[in-house]
Structure formats: C-alpha cells, structure tokens
Motif scaffolding. Structure first.
Motif, short mmCIF file in Angstrom:
data_model
loop_
_atom_site.label_atom_id
_atom_site.label_comp_id
_atom_site.label_asym_id
_atom_site.label_seq_id
_atom_site.Cartn_x
_atom_site.Cartn_y
_atom_site.Cartn_z
N ARG A 206 0.84 -1.20 0.00
CA ARG A 206 0.00 0.00 0.00
C ARG A 206 0.88 1.25 0.00
O ARG A 206 2.04 1.20 0.40
CB ARG A 206 -0.92 0.03 1.23
CG ARG A 206 -1.85 -1.17 1.33
CD ARG A 206 -2.72 -1.08 2.58
NE ARG A 206 -3.59 -2.22 2.71
CZ ARG A 206 -3.28 -3.36 3.33
NH1 ARG A 206 -2.07 -3.47 3.88
NH2 ARG A 206 -4.13 -4.34 3.39
N MET A 207 0.30 2.37 -0.41
CA MET A 207 1.00 3.64 -0.34
C MET A 207 1.01 4.12 1.11
O MET A 207 0.12 3.78 1.90
CB MET A 207 0.33 4.67 -1.24
CG MET A 207 0.23 4.26 -2.70
SD MET A 207 -0.66 5.49 -3.71
CE MET A 207 0.57 6.76 -3.87
N TYR A 208 2.01 4.92 1.44
CA TYR A 208 2.11 5.51 2.77
C TYR A 208 2.46 6.97 2.56
O TYR A 208 3.58 7.32 2.22
CB TYR A 208 3.18 4.78 3.58
CG TYR A 208 3.35 5.25 5.00
CD1 TYR A 208 2.26 5.41 5.85
CD2 TYR A 208 4.62 5.53 5.51
CE1 TYR A 208 2.43 5.83 7.15
CE2 TYR A 208 4.80 5.95 6.82
CZ TYR A 208 3.70 6.09 7.65
OH TYR A 208 3.87 6.51 8.93
N LEU A 209 1.45 7.85 2.69
CA LEU A 209 1.58 9.24 2.25
C LEU A 209 1.17 10.22 3.32
O LEU A 209 0.29 9.95 4.14
CB LEU A 209 0.66 9.49 1.03
CG LEU A 209 0.92 8.77 -0.28
CD1 LEU A 209 -0.19 9.10 -1.26
CD2 LEU A 209 2.26 9.16 -0.85
N ILE A 210 1.78 11.41 3.30
CA ILE A 210 1.22 12.54 4.03
C ILE A 210 0.11 13.15 3.18
O ILE A 210 0.08 12.98 1.95
CB ILE A 210 2.30 13.59 4.37
CG1 ILE A 210 2.92 14.20 3.11
CG2 ILE A 210 3.36 13.03 5.28
CD1 ILE A 210 3.82 15.40 3.39
N GLY A 211 -0.78 13.87 3.83
CA GLY A 211 -1.89 14.46 3.10
C GLY A 211 -1.45 15.44 2.02
O GLY A 211 -2.05 15.49 0.94
N ASN A 212 -0.40 16.21 2.30
CA ASN A 212 0.07 17.18 1.30
C ASN A 212 0.49 16.51 0.01
O ASN A 212 0.26 17.04 -1.08
CB ASN A 212 1.23 18.00 1.87
CG ASN A 212 0.78 19.14 2.75
OD1 ASN A 212 -0.40 19.49 2.78
ND2 ASN A 212 1.69 19.72 3.50
N ASP A 213 1.13 15.35 0.11
CA ASP A 213 1.54 14.64 -1.10
C ASP A 213 0.34 14.11 -1.88
O ASP A 213 0.32 14.14 -3.12
CB ASP A 213 2.49 13.50 -0.76
CG ASP A 213 3.90 13.97 -0.43
OD1 ASP A 213 4.18 15.16 -0.63
OD2 ASP A 213 4.71 13.16 0.04
N ALA A 214 -0.67 13.62 -1.17
CA ALA A 214 -1.87 13.13 -1.84
C ALA A 214 -2.61 14.26 -2.53
O ALA A 214 -3.09 14.11 -3.66
CB ALA A 214 -2.79 12.43 -0.84
N ILE A 215 -2.71 15.41 -1.86
CA ILE A 215 -3.35 16.58 -2.46
C ILE A 215 -2.59 17.01 -3.72
O ILE A 215 -3.19 17.30 -4.76
CB ILE A 215 -3.44 17.72 -1.44
CG1 ILE A 215 -4.46 17.37 -0.34
CG2 ILE A 215 -3.80 19.04 -2.11
CD1 ILE A 215 -4.41 18.30 0.86
N SER A 216 -1.27 17.04 -3.62
CA SER A 216 -0.45 17.44 -4.77
C SER A 216 -0.63 16.47 -5.93
O SER A 216 -0.74 16.89 -7.09
CB SER A 216 1.03 17.47 -4.36
OG SER A 216 1.25 18.32 -3.26
N LEU A 217 -0.66 15.18 -5.62
CA LEU A 217 -0.86 14.18 -6.67
C LEU A 217 -2.21 14.36 -7.33
O LEU A 217 -2.36 14.18 -8.55
CB LEU A 217 -0.73 12.78 -6.06
CG LEU A 217 -0.67 11.60 -7.01
CD1 LEU A 217 0.50 11.73 -7.98
CD2 LEU A 217 -0.55 10.29 -6.22
N GLY A 218 -3.23 14.72 -6.52
CA GLY A 218 -4.55 14.99 -7.09
C GLY A 218 -4.53 16.17 -8.03
O GLY A 218 -5.15 16.13 -9.10
N PHE A 219 -3.83 17.23 -7.65
CA PHE A 219 -3.73 18.39 -8.55
C PHE A 219 -3.04 18.01 -9.85
O PHE A 219 -3.46 18.43 -10.93
CB PHE A 219 -2.96 19.52 -7.87
CG PHE A 219 -3.74 20.25 -6.82
CD1 PHE A 219 -5.07 20.57 -7.02
CD2 PHE A 219 -3.15 20.64 -5.62
CE1 PHE A 219 -5.80 21.26 -6.06
CE2 PHE A 219 -3.86 21.32 -4.65
CZ PHE A 219 -5.19 21.63 -4.88
N LEU A 220 -1.99 17.22 -9.74
CA LEU A 220 -1.26 16.80 -10.93
C LEU A 220 -2.16 15.98 -11.85
O LEU A 220 -2.23 16.22 -13.06
CB LEU A 220 -0.04 15.98 -10.50
CG LEU A 220 1.05 15.73 -11.54
CD1 LEU A 220 1.66 17.03 -12.02
CD2 LEU A 220 2.13 14.83 -10.95
N ALA A 221 -2.88 15.00 -11.27
CA ALA A 221 -3.76 14.16 -12.06
C ALA A 221 -4.95 14.94 -12.62
O ALA A 221 -5.46 14.63 -13.70
CB ALA A 221 -4.27 13.00 -11.21
N GLY A 222 -5.37 15.98 -11.89
CA GLY A 222 -6.52 16.78 -12.32
C GLY A 222 -6.21 17.85 -13.34
O GLY A 222 -7.09 18.63 -13.70
N GLY A 223 -4.98 17.93 -13.79
CA GLY A 223 -4.65 18.84 -14.87
C GLY A 223 -4.04 20.16 -14.46
O GLY A 223 -3.89 21.06 -15.30
#
Length: 587
Positions: A198-215
C-alpha cells in the motif's frame, strides 16, 4: 502477540528523528501493516524537542493511539516529556550515552542501548538512529533483512559502503537487545500482516498528486508551514508534465499569479496557511468579482499571527467562508483522509472552472503532515470538467463598439467563458462592478443583476458535490450524533466503537462540503439525534456555530474543543462523552 502497537522516537530536532521514524514505518508498511504517523516538531530548524509517533496495526487506523508501547529516546527530555504515555510493561530504548533514568515504582522496562557508541565504532555517530531501528526490530522480533531495500533506497547514492555500514548498525542494535533481553519480549510481537503493498503518504503529497492528475499545470506559492510540501512536490514533479512552479515574493503575488494563469486557461493553484491566506483575501475577492477560477489550499495551523506554526488547529473556518470583503460565490471543501485529499484536489479544480469562482481546499496540520496508509488510488475516477469554457468557439463578428458578453446574465448564474485572444471574443476584465461585457458600471439595476447572477450560481452545488457529508448512520434515532471535519474523522470513528460497547447508540456525520453548507443533508441527521456533539480544534466552536446558523437546533448541539496544539486522542473524546451521559443520561 498483538494486533496493534504504538511506537515513538524522540530527541532534539536535527538528530535524525524523522528519518528514524521513516525507516521504521516504511519497513512495517512493506510488510503489509496499516500505519498512522504524526510528528511533533518545533518551529525552528535545529534544536527543541521533537518526536514521531507511529501506530502500527493489522487493520486500518486513522488516529493516534492513546498510549505508547515503545519509546525510543535520544535524550532524557524525551523520557521526561513522553513517559506518561507508556502503558504497563511498556519499553524504553534509550541511548546509554546520557545515562537514562525512568521514574521509580513504574512497571516499564528500560534498555540503555549504546546507540552512539555502536555508531561511532562503525564510523559515524550519525548512524545512532539506525542502531535504534535495529533495537526496535529486535523488540518486535522482526528480521533486520526487512530494512535492506529501504536503506539502499535512502543511502544508495552515497555508495555501497554507506549502505553496508547502516545495515551493520541496524544489525548491531538488534543483537544488543537480543543479548540484553535474553530473547524477544513476546508481549509486543505483532500478528502477521496481510502482506499487501500500500502507499504511505502525508496528506500534502496526496493533495499534490490529485492536482497533478486533475490537470493543474501552474503553481505559484510562498513557503509556509505546513503547506510547503505541496510546493516542493510540485517543483519536483510538475515540470515533467509540462508545468511550472514559481516561488513568489509573498502570498499576494502567489494568488494574483494563479488568477492570471487561470484567466489564460491554465489550471493553476496556490497553497498556504493562515497568515498567507490573510494576505490573499483581496485577491480571492478579485477572483470572485471577475469570475475567474482559483484553487487555494489552506493547511490550517495554530494562530493567530505566527501563533503555533508547527501545531494542530482548525481555526480558519470562519475566515475562509467570510474573510473576503463584500459578497462573492466561494466554495470551501474539506477532505478528511489522505485518499479524500487526492480526489478532492481533482474536484476543487473542476468546481473552480465549472462555477468560475474561488475554491478553498481546507486541510489542517494533522492531515497535511500526518502520514497514513493509503489503498491504491483509482485514477479511473479522475475526470477533468471545464464547465462553460469554450476553447474554439465560432463567434459572430463584433460590430464597432461591441464586446463579447463574458458576464452575461444567465439563469444558472454561470456565464460563457473564453480564452484571451479568442477571435471576436473581446471583453473587459476589471475588479470594479461591471456590465455583461465587463465594462465598469455603477448603475443600480446592473449592480443587482450582476450580484444576483454571481450569488445564485452555487445554489445547487450541494446536490452535485460527490459526498457533501460522509455518514456512518446505523441508528434511526441515535442517542448521540458526532459531527466533525478534516482530521478528526479517525478519532471520532474510534470513539464511536467504544461508546457502542457501552450501549450508547451513536451516528457520525463528517462534513466534506462546508460552504455552501449542505443543509438538506445535515438537517435530518440532527433532527433524529437526541444529542449532537461537534468535535473541532479551536476555542470558539466555529463549526458548531456554522451548523447552528444553517440548521438550527442549537439546544441539542454541544462541542468538544481542543486548541492546545496537539491532536485529539480517542480517550479524550470518550471521557468527555461519558461525563455527558452521566450528567444527562442517554435519553
């Protein structure tokens, strides 16, 4: 054997506390355990007590554990500050260098381990944290081979000798405990995990990844705790997708740059904390008046002013809803888990463009910097929606003195949007009140039409937002309804289980959409409950007051508040609720 335990490492900031916790947690994650980690750190670069508490479990966990099983101490202060958390027969692994002591008359086991001396024998005292990791692995009866891949990944660029020495430090730490303990204390041996990666992430990294995936392809920001990791993530990854990050001179510049990029058709964001958001307020108002998409992340921390910049708080809520002068459409959303941080970042970008308004993604320090086990993210759920943006419209030729109606009054309140430079699409853009073409206008009837247009665009958003309220409503008429937002979700869920065991019927509503408030979704939950308790990290019950303003029923709503800079523990909420039951009963 146990199915969960709590491990903490502490010392002076700059001693490698974070990397010690990271290596321990990563090894447990690779074995398939669920993790929840939270760092306590000072608002300075070096010095001051810091610790990293990590909960390890065979089942999902979303909160810090009340007590502590293992404390790894690099100084006496760590023992003095954290000893009260240790449960009966807990273990202290302390550096023998400072001659550690523990309070007399306690049933806690102390191992004075020569962390520093072993590390020096291997070439550098800096490796004392690896000795501590090895000692911890022996307590848990874990093979030191579990750490090789992690050590190689972290130190491999420094050469094979460095990797070898760090592994030897881990092995020697384990050997020392095995010798001192005459075998492994079976009490803390973990039940086997399922082995799932499984992934092990801080919230900031998940939010950043969402922005990246969202364009998102542009970010402007100024560094500030606890938001800086978002900018650091984007600096590292965004250029690989054709994007750009600019570190601005201040937060005002960051917000206006993001507005400019969005105006040009590029999905753009900025991120900050309370002090930075205060500086952005005028720009957020500009985005509302010009109906330009803008996504802003607010990672809340202790305030006011510089306040407690590295501590937990949720005191920006009123400011995020009402902070701008005048009245504009604005959306405030609040993820409550790392996974939701990813998906809500995508949704924030979509909403900003669909409704042509500023969107605040509201986090807090515990969610932003706390690290959680995350199931595989579903990128098939990522959908880019750009609303009324017309990329290649075939517009009629404008006559002399005519302009495109960028701010056309529509029934939905959402006007057509063009990219600058579109043929036959010339219009004005200004922060003053304007007519449908953007030209300044102070006419009373025009003012009312434009205000009404802007404000009605969000009236139906709660109906279309994916999950305005995350609910766990098992009972038709519960004795108690918990309401919270952001990082309090895990601790509320754990408290619910304890209360249910006491025969108390409990429901839970966690708000994901804060503004516009999802009244129709929240109201029936409150009406069915005998008592409502709102759990939040501030002194003035901001979320509870927002609920009262939008739903009523103030007589049955009370609050559990914490604003000392530390996260809630499950037992704190449980004890408060049991006192309430003893005073008033559960009827």
């Amino acid at each position: 054997m146990v199915n969960q335990l709590s491990w903490k490492v502490g010392g002076q900031q700059g001693e490698g506390i974070e990397i010690t916790g990271e290596i321990f947690a990563t090894a447990m994650n690779h074995l398939g355990y669920y993790l929840y980690g939270y760092r306590h750190f000072s608002s300075r670069i070096k010095g001051g007590h810091t610790n990293n508490k990590i909960r390890v479990s065979t089942t999902p966990v979303r909160s810090i554990q009340d007590d502590l099983d293992i404390l790894v101490a690099f100084d006496q202060e760590t023992i003095d500050v954290n000893f009260h958390e240790l449960q009966d027969e807990g273990i202290v692994l302390a550096d023998a260098k400072f001659k550690p002591t523990i309070p007399e008359g306690t049933n806690v086991i102390l191992y004075a381990v020569p962390f520093t001396d072993i590390a020096r024998e291997l070439g550098s005292s800096l490796m004392k944290n690896m000795v501590a990791v090895g000692a911890s692995s022996a307590i848990l009866d874990l093979e030191t081979d579990n750490y090789f891949g992690i050590v190689e990944q972290i130190f491999g660029r420094k050469g094979s000798k460095v990797v070898e020495n760090n592994m030897r430090a881990i092995e020697k730490g384990a050997d020392f405990i095995k010798s001192e303990a005459n075998g492994t204390p079976s009490k803390l041996k973990m039940e086997p995990a399922d082995g799932t990666k499984r992934m092990y992430l801080i919230g900031n990294d998940a939010i950043s990844l969402g922005f990246l995936a969202g364009g998102c392809r542009f970010m402007a920001a100024y560094p500030i705790t606890p938001a800086s990791e978002i900018m650091e993530f984007m600096i590292k990854h965004l250029p690989g997708y054709g994007g750009t990050v600019i570190q601005t001179e201040d937060e005002m510049a960051a917000a206006t740059m993001a507005i400019g990029a969005n105006y040009g058709g590029v999905r753009a964001i900025t991120a900050s904390a309370g002090p930075g958001l205060s500086l952005m307020m005028e720009s957020i108002g500009l985005a509302g008046m010009t109906e330009t998409p803008l996504v802003v992340v607010d990672t809340q921390r202790g305030g006011p002013s510089t306040g407690l910049p590295t501590k937990q708080e949720q005191s920006d809520l009123m400011a995020m809803i009402y902070g701008t002068h005048g009245e504009i459409p604005k959306v405030v959303i609040a993820p409550s888990t790392v996974e939701e941080g990813f998906y809500d970042a995508v949704e924030a970008l979509n909403i900003a463009e669909e409704y042509q308004c500023p969107v605040i993604l509201l986090s807090d320090l515990q969610l932003s910097l706390g690290k959680q086990t995350v199931d595989t993210l579903d990128f098939d759920r990522v959908e880019v929606r750009r609303g009324n943006l017309e990329l290649e419209p075939d517009l009629p030729k404008l006559g002399k003195g005519e302009y495109f109606k960028r701010y056309e009054v529509t029934e939905s309140g959402i006007s057509p949007r063009l990219l600058p430079g579109t043929k036959n699409g010339v219009f004005h853009v200004t922060g003053v009140e304007h007519d449908e073409t953007g030209k300044p206008s102070e006419k009373a009837d025009n003012r009312k039409k434009q205000m009404d247009k802007r404000l009605r665009k969000l009236k139906d958003l709660p109906k279309y937002f994916p999950t305005p309220v995350a609910t766990n409503a098992k009972h038709d008429t519960p004795d108690l309804l918990f309401i919270g937002y952001i990082s309090t979700r895990g601790v509320i869920e754990e408290t619910m289980s304890r209360l249910e065991n006491e025969g108390i019927k409990v429901n839970h509503a966690h708000l994901r959409l804060i503004h516009p408030f999802p009244t129709e979704e929240v109201k029936p939950l409150i009406e069915k409950a005998k008592k409502v308790i709102v759990v939040e990290h501030n002194a003035t019950a901001q979320l509870a007051n927002i609920i009262k303003m939008n739903v009523g029923h103030a007589d049955k709503i009370s609050s559990i508040l914490k604003y000392d800079g530390t996260p809630f523990l499950p037992n704190e909420i449980y004890q408060d609720c049991m006192q309430e039951v003893m005073l008033h009963g559960n009827s």
